[in-house]
Design a protein around this motif. Structure first.
Motif, mmCIF file in Angstrom:
data_model
loop_
_atom_site.group_PDB
_atom_site.id
_atom_site.type_symbol
_atom_site.label_atom_id
_atom_site.label_comp_id
_atom_site.label_asym_id
_atom_site.label_seq_id
_atom_site.Cartn_x
_atom_site.Cartn_y
_atom_site.Cartn_z
ATOM 1 N N GLY A 8 -13.547 -11.311 59.849
ATOM 2 C CA GLY A 8 -14.828 -10.610 59.845
ATOM 3 C C GLY A 8 -15.967 -11.613 59.840
ATOM 4 N N VAL A 9 -17.143 -11.149 60.275
ATOM 5 C CA VAL A 9 -18.327 -12.002 60.367
ATOM 6 C C VAL A 9 -19.508 -11.288 59.721
ATOM 7 N N THR A 10 -20.250 -12.027 58.882
ATOM 8 C CA THR A 10 -21.461 -11.496 58.268
ATOM 9 C C THR A 10 -22.645 -12.377 58.648
ATOM 10 N N PRO A 11 -23.865 -11.834 58.560
ATOM 11 C CA PRO A 11 -25.036 -12.704 58.653
ATOM 12 C C PRO A 11 -24.981 -13.705 57.492
ATOM 13 N N ILE A 12 -25.472 -14.906 57.715
ATOM 14 C CA ILE A 12 -25.390 -15.960 56.699
ATOM 15 C C ILE A 12 -26.055 -15.536 55.383
ATOM 16 N N GLU A 13 -27.144 -14.777 55.457
ATOM 17 C CA GLU A 13 -27.856 -14.395 54.244
ATOM 18 C C GLU A 13 -27.083 -13.376 53.399
ATOM 19 N N LYS A 14 -26.053 -12.762 53.957
ATOM 20 C CA LYS A 14 -25.239 -11.801 53.210
ATOM 21 C C LYS A 14 -23.884 -12.385 52.792
ATOM 22 N N SER A 15 -23.618 -13.618 53.170
ATOM 23 C CA SER A 15 -22.268 -14.142 52.984
ATOM 24 C C SER A 15 -21.898 -14.350 51.509
ATOM 25 N N ALA A 16 -22.815 -14.804 50.693
ATOM 26 C CA ALA A 16 -22.496 -15.028 49.277
ATOM 27 C C ALA A 16 -22.143 -13.718 48.585
ATOM 28 N N ASP A 17 -22.909 -12.670 48.855
ATOM 29 C CA ASP A 17 -22.606 -11.365 48.261
ATOM 30 C C ASP A 17 -21.277 -10.825 48.770
ATOM 31 N N TYR A 18 -21.012 -11.017 50.065
ATOM 32 C CA TYR A 18 -19.755 -10.532 50.619
ATOM 33 C C TYR A 18 -18.569 -11.292 50.026
ATOM 34 N N LEU A 19 -18.704 -12.581 49.877
ATOM 35 C CA LEU A 19 -17.641 -13.375 49.273
ATOM 36 C C LEU A 19 -17.369 -12.907 47.842
ATOM 37 N N ARG A 20 -18.411 -12.594 47.111
ATOM 38 C CA ARG A 20 -18.251 -12.078 45.748
ATOM 39 C C ARG A 20 -17.449 -10.778 45.763
ATOM 40 N N LEU A 21 -17.774 -9.874 46.694
ATOM 41 C CA LEU A 21 -17.044 -8.606 46.792
ATOM 42 C C LEU A 21 -15.590 -8.817 47.207
ATOM 43 N N MET A 22 -15.362 -9.782 48.056
ATOM 44 C CA MET A 22 -13.983 -10.094 48.432
ATOM 45 C C MET A 22 -13.199 -10.550 47.200
ATOM 46 N N ARG A 23 -13.822 -11.397 46.388
ATOM 47 C CA ARG A 23 -13.152 -11.898 45.182
ATOM 48 C C ARG A 23 -12.945 -10.805 44.141
ATOM 49 N N GLU A 24 -13.930 -9.914 43.994
ATOM 50 C CA GLU A 24 -13.888 -8.917 42.923
ATOM 51 C C GLU A 24 -13.153 -7.640 43.302
#
Length: 100
Positions: A8-24
């Motif tokens: 999957g691909v996200t805009p760079i400005e959303k990547s930290a939040d998306y990574l957090r959701l992937m982890r949680e």
């Protein structure tokens, strides 16, 4: 063993939040499914987007189906994915994993 890879691909400005959701959310969901033998997120920033690959390991196609549904080639998405991903890629890939 079977390795399952999703991209999957996200805009760079959303990547930290998306990574957090992937982890949680996503990784615990994978790992709690009977027959899962490991789940990892690979993350790479490239220009103005971030790429995510999930790499999961499964003991059988039946274990994958318990997680993803009867058609194991279809990607599984979470409610939050539409808020982050630029596109919902429809399919995943599977690979036989040999350790010898």
């Amino acid at each position: 063993m079977i390795a399952r890879i999703w991209h999957g691909v996200t805009p760079i400005e959303k990547s930290a939040d998306y990574l957090r959701l992937m982890r949680e959310v996503a990784i615990p969901d994978y790992r709690s499914t009977p027959g899962n033998r490991g789940a990892y997120v690979l993350h790479r920033e490239e220009g103005d987007v971030a790429h995510f690959h999930t790499l999961t390991f499964w003991e059988s196609e039946q274990a994958i189906a318990a997680f993803a549904g009867d058609d194991i080639t279809l990607a599984k998405y979470y409610d939050f994915d539409g808020d982050y991903l630029l596109e919902k890629e429809p399919r995943v890939t599977h690979h036989d994993l040999y350790d010898r």
